[in-house]
Design a protein around this motif. Sequence first.
Motif, short mmCIF file in Angstrom:
data_model
loop_
_atom_site.label_atom_id
_atom_site.label_comp_id
_atom_site.label_asym_id
_atom_site.label_seq_id
_atom_site.Cartn_x
_atom_site.Cartn_y
_atom_site.Cartn_z
N ARG A 124 -11.37 -0.37 -5.55
CA ARG A 124 -12.05 0.02 -6.79
C ARG A 124 -12.70 -1.17 -7.47
O ARG A 124 -13.72 -1.05 -8.11
N THR B 177 -10.54 -5.81 6.10
CA THR B 177 -11.46 -4.73 6.46
C THR B 177 -11.27 -3.49 5.59
O THR B 177 -12.15 -2.66 5.50
N GLY B 178 -10.09 -3.36 4.98
CA GLY B 178 -9.80 -2.17 4.18
C GLY B 178 -9.24 -1.02 5.01
O GLY B 178 -8.99 0.06 4.49
N ARG B 179 -9.04 -1.25 6.30
CA ARG B 179 -8.56 -0.17 7.18
C ARG B 179 -7.19 0.35 6.75
O ARG B 179 -6.97 1.56 6.68
N THR B 180 -6.26 -0.57 6.45
CA THR B 180 -4.90 -0.16 6.04
C THR B 180 -4.96 0.66 4.76
O THR B 180 -4.22 1.64 4.61
N LEU B 181 -5.85 0.28 3.84
CA LEU B 181 -6.01 1.05 2.61
C LEU B 181 -6.45 2.47 2.93
O LEU B 181 -5.85 3.44 2.47
N ARG B 182 -7.51 2.58 3.73
CA ARG B 182 -8.03 3.91 4.09
C ARG B 182 -6.98 4.76 4.79
O ARG B 182 -6.85 5.94 4.51
N GLU B 183 -6.21 4.13 5.69
CA GLU B 183 -5.16 4.86 6.41
C GLU B 183 -4.12 5.42 5.45
O GLU B 183 -3.44 6.39 5.78
N ASN B 184 -3.99 4.81 4.28
CA ASN B 184 -3.01 5.28 3.28
C ASN B 184 -3.67 6.02 2.13
O ASN B 184 -3.07 6.20 1.08
N GLY B 185 -4.92 6.44 2.33
CA GLY B 185 -5.61 7.24 1.32
C GLY B 185 -6.02 6.45 0.09
O GLY B 185 -6.20 7.04 -0.98
N GLU C 263 -8.59 3.33 -1.80
CA GLU C 263 -9.92 2.74 -1.71
C GLU C 263 -10.02 1.56 -2.65
O GLU C 263 -9.34 1.51 -3.67
N GLU D 219 0.81 -1.23 0.00
CA GLU D 219 0.00 0.00 0.00
C GLU D 219 0.84 1.28 0.00
O GLU D 219 0.33 2.36 -0.27
#
Length: 99
Positions: free
Chosen positions: A63, A51-59, A61, A34
């Motif tokens: 797709r 959960t996608g949390r790490t993605l969100r924390e790095n801006g 999403e 990421e």
Amino acid sequence: GAMRIATKYPRIAERYFEDTGRAAEVIEVKGSVELAPLVGLADGIVDLVATGRTLRENGLEVREEICPSTARLVANRVSHKLRVSELDELIERLREATR
């Protein structure tokens, strides 16, 4: 030009972009995939996401979903009989950790 995609799963990524008719330069990376878009190494990533949390924390999403995935614990029948209490304890700890 082709999108640059960073991943730990180059064969899956290459096949997916090929099957969907899109040009992508797949870059195999080890470690924190990421971070690749943040440092300009890639335009996007292909990664396993719970959960996608790490993605969100790095801006980032989600797709597109390439394929759903689940984990399974498989025990050898003989080992299970011999070590039933150890395995049952492990299974209970796994259940608690995934609630």
